[in-house]
Design a protein around this motif. Structure first.
Motif, PDB file in Angstrom:
ATOM      1  N   HIS A 180       0.846  -1.185   0.000  1.00  0.00           N
ATOM      2  CA  HIS A 180       0.000   0.000   0.000  1.00  0.00           C
ATOM      3  C   HIS A 180       0.890   1.247   0.000  1.00  0.00           C
ATOM      4  CE1 HIS A 180      -3.632  -2.343   0.678  1.00  0.00           C
ATOM      5  NE2 HIS A 180      -2.910  -3.076   1.522  1.00  0.00           N
ATOM      6  N   LEU A 181       0.889   1.965  -1.116  1.00  0.00           N
ATOM      7  CA  LEU A 181       1.642   3.209  -1.241  1.00  0.00           C
ATOM      8  C   LEU A 181       0.709   4.353  -0.885  1.00  0.00           C
ATOM      9  CD1 LEU A 181       3.414   2.509  -4.668  1.00  0.00           C
ATOM     10  CD2 LEU A 181       4.275   2.029  -2.360  1.00  0.00           C
ATOM     11  N   LEU A 182       0.986   5.014   0.227  1.00  0.00           N
ATOM     12  CA  LEU A 182       0.118   6.083   0.732  1.00  0.00           C
ATOM     13  C   LEU A 182       0.726   7.433   0.357  1.00  0.00           C
ATOM     14  CD1 LEU A 182      -2.356   6.893   2.441  1.00  0.00           C
ATOM     15  CD2 LEU A 182      -0.846   6.861   4.445  1.00  0.00           C
ATOM     16  N   ALA A 183       0.114   8.150  -0.573  1.00  0.00           N
ATOM     17  CA  ALA A 183       0.599   9.460  -1.011  1.00  0.00           C
ATOM     18  C   ALA A 183       0.119  10.529  -0.040  1.00  0.00           C
ATOM     19  CB  ALA A 183       0.111   9.763  -2.424  1.00  0.00           C
ATOM     20  N   SER A 184       1.069  11.229   0.565  1.00  0.00           N
ATOM     21  CA  SER A 184       0.764  12.234   1.585  1.00  0.00           C
ATOM     22  C   SER A 184       1.483  13.532   1.261  1.00  0.00           C
ATOM     23  CB  SER A 184       1.206  11.734   2.967  1.00  0.00           C
ATOM     24  OG  SER A 184       1.110  12.751   3.942  1.00  0.00           O
ATOM     25  N   GLY A 185       0.800  14.644   1.408  1.00  0.00           N
ATOM     26  CA  GLY A 185       1.433  15.933   1.162  1.00  0.00           C
ATOM     27  C   GLY A 185       2.440  16.312   2.223  1.00  0.00           C
ATOM     28  N   VAL A 186       2.296  15.766   3.441  1.00  0.00           N
ATOM     29  CA  VAL A 186       3.208  16.101   4.532  1.00  0.00           C
ATOM     30  C   VAL A 186       3.859  14.837   5.067  1.00  0.00           C
ATOM     31  CG1 VAL A 186       1.941  18.173   5.186  1.00  0.00           C
ATOM     32  CG2 VAL A 186       1.402  16.001   6.311  1.00  0.00           C
ATOM     33  N   VAL A 187       4.972  15.012   5.763  1.00  0.00           N
ATOM     34  CA  VAL A 187       5.731  13.880   6.281  1.00  0.00           C
ATOM     35  C   VAL A 187       5.059  13.316   7.528  1.00  0.00           C
ATOM     36  CG1 VAL A 187       7.892  14.728   5.311  1.00  0.00           C
ATOM     37  CG2 VAL A 187       7.236  15.375   7.652  1.00  0.00           C
ATOM     38  N   PHE A 188       5.488  12.098   7.895  1.00  0.00           N
ATOM     39  CA  PHE A 188       4.877  11.429   9.041  1.00  0.00           C
ATOM     40  C   PHE A 188       5.326  12.062  10.346  1.00  0.00           C
ATOM     41  CE2 PHE A 188       4.312   7.669  11.911  1.00  0.00           C
ATOM     42  CZ  PHE A 188       2.928   7.632  11.822  1.00  0.00           C
ATOM     43  N   GLU A 189       6.639  12.295  10.479  1.00  0.00           N
ATOM     44  CA  GLU A 189       7.163  12.927  11.684  1.00  0.00           C
ATOM     45  C   GLU A 189       8.307  13.858  11.310  1.00  0.00           C
ATOM     46  OE1 GLU A 189       8.317  10.128  14.661  1.00  0.00           O
ATOM     47  OE2 GLU A 189       6.324   9.229  14.852  1.00  0.00           O
ATOM     48  N   ALA A 190       8.508  14.909  12.092  1.00  0.00           N
ATOM     49  CA  ALA A 190       9.623  15.842  11.914  1.00  0.00           C
ATOM     50  C   ALA A 190       9.728  16.692  13.168  1.00  0.00           C
ATOM     51  CB  ALA A 190       9.419  16.724  10.685  1.00  0.00           C
ATOM     52  N   ASN A 191      10.826  17.412  13.278  1.00  0.00           N
ATOM     53  CA  ASN A 191      11.039  18.271  14.442  1.00  0.00           C
ATOM     54  C   ASN A 191      10.224  19.553  14.379  1.00  0.00           C
ATOM     55  OD1 ASN A 191      12.905  16.489  15.565  1.00  0.00           O
ATOM     56  ND2 ASN A 191      14.596  17.381  14.399  1.00  0.00           N
ATOM     57  N   SER A 192       9.822  19.949  13.181  1.00  0.00           N
ATOM     58  CA  SER A 192       9.038  21.171  13.029  1.00  0.00           C
ATOM     59  C   SER A 192       8.213  21.073  11.764  1.00  0.00           C
ATOM     60  CB  SER A 192       9.959  22.403  12.956  1.00  0.00           C
ATOM     61  OG  SER A 192      10.823  22.307  11.830  1.00  0.00           O
ATOM     62  N   GLY A 193       7.305  22.028  11.579  1.00  0.00           N
ATOM     63  CA  GLY A 193       6.474  22.050  10.386  1.00  0.00           C
ATOM     64  C   GLY A 193       5.253  21.153  10.523  1.00  0.00           C
ATOM     65  N   GLU A 194       4.541  21.001   9.413  1.00  0.00           N
ATOM     66  CA  GLU A 194       3.319  20.213   9.397  1.00  0.00           C
ATOM     67  C   GLU A 194       3.656  18.735   9.222  1.00  0.00           C
ATOM     68  OE1 GLU A 194      -0.238  22.612   7.568  1.00  0.00           O
ATOM     69  OE2 GLU A 194       1.466  22.718   6.201  1.00  0.00           O
ATOM     70  N   THR A 195       3.113  17.894  10.098  1.00  0.00           N
ATOM     71  CA  THR A 195       3.364  16.460  10.040  1.00  0.00           C
ATOM     72  C   THR A 195       2.121  15.710  10.509  1.00  0.00           C
ATOM     73  OG1 THR A 195       4.113  16.100  12.317  1.00  0.00           O
ATOM     74  CG2 THR A 195       5.742  16.957  10.765  1.00  0.00           C
ATOM     75  N   TRP A 196       2.131  14.407  10.284  1.00  0.00           N
ATOM     76  CA  TRP A 196       1.070  13.569  10.848  1.00  0.00           C
ATOM     77  C   TRP A 196       1.100  13.623  12.378  1.00  0.00           C
ATOM     78  CZ3 TRP A 196      -2.395   9.752   8.718  1.00  0.00           C
ATOM     79  CH2 TRP A 196      -2.467   9.766   7.322  1.00  0.00           C
ATOM     80  N   LEU A 197       2.271  13.837  12.935  1.00  0.00           N
ATOM     81  CA  LEU A 197       2.405  13.882  14.383  1.00  0.00           C
ATOM     82  C   LEU A 197       1.613  15.041  14.990  1.00  0.00           C
ATOM     83  CD1 LEU A 197       3.846  12.279  16.599  1.00  0.00           C
ATOM     84  CD2 LEU A 197       5.793  13.834  16.357  1.00  0.00           C
ATOM     85  N   GLY A 198       1.306  16.060  14.167  1.00  0.00           N
ATOM     86  CA  GLY A 198       0.511  17.180  14.647  1.00  0.00           C
ATOM     87  C   GLY A 198      -0.929  16.821  14.939  1.00  0.00           C
ATOM     88  N   CYS A 199      -1.353  15.656  14.476  1.00  0.00           N
ATOM     89  CA  CYS A 199      -2.689  15.148  14.807  1.00  0.00           C
ATOM     90  C   CYS A 199      -2.494  13.766  15.416  1.00  0.00           C
ATOM     91  CB  CYS A 199      -3.574  15.080  13.569  1.00  0.00           C
ATOM     92  SG  CYS A 199      -5.239  14.457  13.910  1.00  0.00           S
ATOM     93  N   ALA A 200      -2.354  13.724  16.712  1.00  0.00           N
ATOM     94  CA  ALA A 200      -1.957  12.497  17.401  1.00  0.00           C
ATOM     95  C   ALA A 200      -2.907  11.339  17.121  1.00  0.00           C
ATOM     96  CB  ALA A 200      -1.870  12.760  18.909  1.00  0.00           C
ATOM     97  N   LYS A 201      -4.190  11.620  17.034  1.00  0.00           N
ATOM     98  CA  LYS A 201      -5.173  10.549  16.832  1.00  0.00           C
ATOM     99  C   LYS A 201      -4.956   9.860  15.491  1.00  0.00           C
ATOM    100  CE  LYS A 201     -10.170   9.685  16.908  1.00  0.00           C
ATOM    101  NZ  LYS A 201     -11.517  10.311  17.080  1.00  0.00           N
TER     102      LYS A 201
END
Length: 325
Positions: free
Chosen positions: A204-225
């Motif tokens: 399953h190739l999941l195309a995402s505009g933002v990265v999964f995790e990072a130290n700053s910026g927009e990431t999936w980590l910004g929405c913990a749920k």
């Protein structure tokens, strides 16, 4: 099967785009564009200027920015390749402006009038890509935009009987306030349903505009749920995220905490500077080679590419690479 992926380009400021010739030389079957195919709020326009536009003015502006990319000679030649399919998602700069969150804009009458035209223009761009820029598919003089075009939302494309590309919409339903969201529950429900209905050995190739995790910026980590839900899905399915946004390349893995892995390959900065118009000019893209047993991942910059990294499809683990392999 060979798949190229990249993100972040501006033909308005960067008419020299060697990345497309490099991808063409790789003779890929699929090209995945991971957002920011144009920059509506840069190249002489500010966020405030975009926010002050009426719907028709913005529609013309967005179409003109995308037309610059569509008509770029080497990009156009690549997309017109008869054996290549091109798929695109959007991110903030080809949605509205930097960091824009659709779920919040819906409730702001001073800005919500911009949502119908941006959906319509991006839908036209996607159709033109699918048509391999057939004459008239994305004309210089735009036709009237349709006011009833829905958000891109979630969709998927079978690339092979055991490889599924999931195209996501990380802008229309995004919120950083209250009940934080990135994709929103419906997209993740649809993604999970598609995974469940596929064969157990499907990649399953999941195309995402933002990265999964990072130290700053927009990431999936910004929405913990949603971050936790995707890790839970990676416990059950073979998920490789393809991401953009950050103007650099990265290949990494994340442990679900329960013995499984989520892989991520980021390729960002096809034709843009590190800070959009400031810093070093980027020429970044990624490449997947997928066969029945392995997925080989490689990312490229202006300098020589990093050494390829390979995932064993059966064990869903890295395959040890020898130096120079």
């Amino acid at each position: 099967m060979r798949i190229a992926f990249t993100s972040c380009m501006s033909a308005y400021s960067f008419p020299d785009q060697p990345v497309w010739d490099q991808i063409a030389q790789a003779q890929c079957d699929e090209l995945v564009l991971l957002g920011d195919s144009a920059y509506y709020d840069a190249d002489g326009q500010s966020t405030a200027a975009i926010q002050a536009m009426d719907a028709n003015t913005f529609a013309l502006h967005a179409h003109e920015r995308l037309y610059k990319q569509v008509s770029h000679p080497t990009f156009s030649a690549l997309v017109k390749t008869p054996t290549l399919r091109t798929h695109a998602i959007w991110d903030d700069h080809d949605f509205l402006w930097n960091g824009s969150c659709g779920a919040q804009i819906e409730g702001q009458p001073q800005y919500s009038h911009l949502l119908p035209p941006t959906r319509a223009v991006f839908a036209r761009y996607r159709k033109a890509l699918a048509a391999r820029f057939a004459p008239g598919s994305f004309p210089q003089v735009p036709p009237p935009w349709a006011a009833d075009v829905p958000p891109p939302g979630y969709s998927n494309v079978p690339l092979a009987h055991d490889v599924l590309l999931h195209l996501t919409d990380g802008r229309s339903f995004k919120s950083t306030r209250g009940r934080k969201a990135l994709m929103g529950s419906k997209q993740l429900d649809d993604f999970e349903a598609a995974c469940a209905s596929a064969s157990s050995d499907t990649v399953h190739l999941l195309a995402s505009g933002v990265v999964f995790e990072a130290n700053s910026g927009e990431t999936w980590l910004g929405c913990a749920k949603e971050h936790e839900r995707l890790l839970a899905l990676a416990d059950k399915y073979r998920i490789l995220m393809l991401s953009g946004d950050v103007h650099h390349n990265k290949i990494t893995k994340y442990s679900t905490g329960r013995g499984r892995l989520l892989f991520e390959a980021t390729a960002s900065g096809a034709a843009i500077c590190t800070l959009v118009t400031l810093g070093a000019l980027q020429c970044n893209w990624g490449l997947l080679d997928i066969d029945a047993e392995r997925i080989t991942v490689q990312v490229f910059q202006k300098d020589p590419a990093t050494l390829p990294q390979t995932i064993d499809r059966k064990t869903w683990r890295w395959v040890t690479q020898q130096a120079g392999a």
